[in-house]
Design an enzyme around this catalytic site. Sequence first.
Site, short mmCIF file in Angstrom:
data_model
loop_
_atom_site.label_atom_id
_atom_site.label_comp_id
_atom_site.label_asym_id
_atom_site.label_seq_id
_atom_site.Cartn_x
_atom_site.Cartn_y
_atom_site.Cartn_z
N LYS A 32 44.57 38.26 26.68
CA LYS A 32 45.92 37.99 26.19
C LYS A 32 45.79 36.75 25.30
O LYS A 32 46.41 35.71 25.53
CB LYS A 32 46.85 37.75 27.41
CG LYS A 32 48.31 37.61 27.08
CD LYS A 32 48.98 38.92 26.69
CE LYS A 32 50.41 38.68 26.25
NZ LYS A 32 51.03 39.86 25.63
N TYR B 98 42.89 33.67 40.82
CA TYR B 98 42.61 33.86 42.24
C TYR B 98 42.02 32.60 42.86
O TYR B 98 42.25 32.31 44.03
CB TYR B 98 41.62 35.01 42.44
CG TYR B 98 42.23 36.38 42.46
CD1 TYR B 98 42.88 36.88 41.34
CD2 TYR B 98 42.17 37.17 43.60
CE1 TYR B 98 43.43 38.14 41.35
CE2 TYR B 98 42.71 38.44 43.63
CZ TYR B 98 43.35 38.92 42.50
OH TYR B 98 43.89 40.17 42.52
N ASP C 124 43.84 49.40 39.33
CA ASP C 124 44.77 50.26 40.10
C ASP C 124 45.34 51.34 39.19
O ASP C 124 45.45 52.51 39.57
CB ASP C 124 45.92 49.43 40.69
CG ASP C 124 45.67 49.06 42.15
OD1 ASP C 124 44.49 48.85 42.49
OD2 ASP C 124 46.64 48.99 42.93
#
Length: 353
Positions: free
Chosen positions: A187, A142, A247
């Site tokens: 990851k 971001y 989400d």
Amino acid sequence: MELKIAVLAGDGIGPEISAVGVDVMSAVCEKFGHKVSYEYAICGAHAIDEVGDPFPEDTFKKCMAADAVLFSAVGDPKFDNNPSAKVRPEQGLLAMRKKLGLFANIRPVQTFDCLVHKSPLKDELVKGADFICIRELTGGMYFGEKYQDDEKAYDTNAYTRPEIERILKVAYDYARKRNKHVTVVDKANVLASSRLWRKVAQEMAPNYPDVTTDFMYVDNAAMRMIQEPKFFDVMVTENTFGDILTDEGSCITGSMGLLPSASTGEHTPVFEPIHGSWPQAKGLNIANPLAQVLSVAMLFEYFDLKKEGELIRKAVDASLDQNVRTPEIQIAGGAKYGTKEVGAWLVDWIKKA
Ligand code: IPM
Ligand code: MN
């Protein structure tokens, strides 16, 4: 206690749910003898229209001067459908996070028994699921270096050790107050940034011998969340993974309109629903105010005002039990309640409690 609250209602249904949040907050403060004052400030699309900036300096100052920010939602379709817009409401949200140093976003994934049937998952998987996702909020892709031309583009996923350490500490502190289980989601099989996360977490874990730490790749975590949501207690992850997984988390509970969040860090903490501005419902008095109201509960709890938070949670449970619900969760044949009516009912319940 004296509380100075900056109220940022934002766009869409924001002002409607914000008003309910403020009323509930005032009712609880009155009951417990706290002095509360509100400073209203603009943000989002609405601030772009007024002053050309989605997080104006004046709003920032009001946030800095407050003890907490009660935030609602930003966003407007006129920007979504305009890829060449120079400035977007969402930039206001990111600016607020960065300027207030809100590196820890706490998103509880909590189920309400009476709404479990609304989940796309089977009841037995969802019932009793209760975990929190701690999302790093001011780093990663971001905010990392970006580049874009017509042939090439990139976003850099950069993290430093101190950034990772401070967010992991938040996760461990939460785990100690909960079921003492931290899952670090990364990851690390592919990404260097994730390998640093894992290394730092492995170094920190022995300092928390009472907490079980496990590691999960993000693809696997996305799967586990729907196969066995009850596996999780405290999940901690970087900004982008956290955005996506929360989400998913909100939707497995079947009640996105009910989930609050807290963003904390260096300066004034912010409390807000996890849902968006739902522009289509603007002004219709149908938006569910409960996520906003539960954000107020999180606000009180942040200041260690546990009884105040608990009273709000009880009021919310009572409203659901008595089918005082906005249309999207109302039972068939149930009475009609709008945003305002649910708010008024909650305030009344709190006053009488
Ligand atoms: C969220 C939102 C924001 C994010 C958007 C609106 C910038 O999706 O709070 O999860 O991506 O962080
Ligand atoms: Mn998101």
